[in-house]
Design an enzyme around this catalytic site. Structure first.
Site, PDB file in Angstrom:
ATOM      1  N   ASP A  83     -67.611  -6.019  -2.126  1.00  0.00           N
ATOM      2  CA  ASP A  83     -67.857  -4.487  -1.780  1.00  0.00           C
ATOM      3  C   ASP A  83     -66.875  -3.198  -2.223  1.00  0.00           C
ATOM      4  O   ASP A  83     -65.824  -4.074  -0.879  1.00  0.00           O
ATOM      5  CB  ASP A  83     -68.750  -3.693  -1.933  1.00  0.00           C
ATOM      6  CG  ASP A  83     -69.494  -2.735  -2.284  1.00  0.00           C
ATOM      7  OD1 ASP A  83     -68.864  -1.593  -2.819  1.00  0.00           O
ATOM      8  OD2 ASP A  83     -69.131  -1.897  -0.643  1.00  0.00           O
ATOM      9  N   ASP A 101     -67.058   0.794  -0.753  1.00  0.00           N
ATOM     10  CA  ASP A 101     -67.127   1.950   0.368  1.00  0.00           C
ATOM     11  C   ASP A 101     -68.402   0.874   1.166  1.00  0.00           C
ATOM     12  O   ASP A 101     -68.928   1.032   0.556  1.00  0.00           O
ATOM     13  CB  ASP A 101     -67.583   2.771  -0.812  1.00  0.00           C
ATOM     14  CG  ASP A 101     -66.569   3.709  -1.104  1.00  0.00           C
ATOM     15  OD1 ASP A 101     -65.917   4.180  -0.493  1.00  0.00           O
ATOM     16  OD2 ASP A 101     -66.726   3.649  -2.243  1.00  0.00           O
ATOM     17  N   ASP A 111     -72.549  -4.084   0.784  1.00  0.00           N
ATOM     18  CA  ASP A 111     -73.516  -3.004   2.237  1.00  0.00           C
ATOM     19  C   ASP A 111     -74.604  -2.811   1.462  1.00  0.00           C
ATOM     20  O   ASP A 111     -75.943  -1.937   2.052  1.00  0.00           O
ATOM     21  CB  ASP A 111     -73.185  -1.787   3.044  1.00  0.00           C
ATOM     22  CG  ASP A 111     -72.235  -0.978   1.624  1.00  0.00           C
ATOM     23  OD1 ASP A 111     -71.660  -1.274   1.029  1.00  0.00           O
ATOM     24  OD2 ASP A 111     -72.880   0.489   1.935  1.00  0.00           O
TER      25      ASP A 111
END
Length: 231
Positions: A24, A26, A180
């Site tokens: 991922d 961000d 995250d």
């Protein structure tokens, strides 16, 4: 402590190895969660809409922008959506040049690439947004492919991972997704891919652990160690 799914009676995870490591962006590579939350809240203030709590705004990070704004601001009328997008982008882009990579992530990615690992990105950003971020960070040469939310269904739909695996010629069972948010982990599960969580981004450890990642890692150093032992 790091959460790992070890074999019974074992203190170490089984060695597996992966052909493809998908990140991922961000909250995993770029320390941008706070900026995203702030931009959502500022856009709401601009339009005199109820301002979501930071925890609500953080939860939608990782989704495509449309899904994210509709979840974070459920009172948003469809007619207000273009203005909300414009104000969000105004606030985010006004400060995105100040955002930094998480400490150690550049070195980790370079080390993985140097060791012959194939790296890719699956992100809720738009293609224009990711390309801008890749140029600004200088990380573009390290990734073999990428998929964005305006090219595929938003997470947790498996399309991003399925397309990356297909384009690069690998198998789901030899791919790992690192992110995250629960959206990343659910996407991995839907694609039949292993999922690893990092807790230094948008979603808290407890919420991530509920979704059964192979590991919950608390900083880039722990991530590097896990990848060294498992990837």
């Amino acid at each position: 402590p790091i959460l790992n799914k070890f074999l019974p009676g074992s203190s170490e995870p089984p060695m597996k190895g992966y052909d493809l490591i998908v990140f991922d962006w961000d909250g995993t590579i770029l320390d941008s969660a706070g900026a995203i939350v702030g931009a959502i809240q500022a856009a709401c203030r601009d339009l005199d809409l109820p301002v979501p709590e930071a925890s609500t705004a953080r939860h939608v990070i990782g989704l495509g922008l449309g899904d994210a704004l509709r979840q974070a601001v459920p009172h948003l009328a469809e007619a207000q959506y273009p203005a909300m997008v414009e104000r969000y982008r105004f606030h985010y882009l006004s400060a995105d040049h100040e955002l930094e990579l998480f400490s150690g992530i550049r070195e980790l990615l370079a080390e993985l690439r140097g060791a012959g690992k194939n790296l890719a990105v699956a992100t809720g950003k738009s293609r224009a947004g990711l390309d801008r971020a890749l140029r600004h960070s200088g990380l573009a040469p390290l990734f073999s492919a990428s998929r964005c939310a305006d090219e595929c269904f938003s997470k947790p739909h498996p399309q991003m991972l399925e397309e990356l695996i297909g384009e690069l010629g690998f198998e789901a069972g030899r791919t790992v997704m690192i992110g995250d948010t629960s959206h990343d982990l659910l996407m991995a599960r839907n694609a039949g891919v292993d999922g690893v969580a990092v807790t230094y981004g948008a979603h808290p450890h407890g919420h991530l652990a509920e979704h059964g990642p192979l590991a919950c890692l608390h900083d880039v150093e722990e991530l590097a160690s896990w990848l060294k032992n498992n990837a």
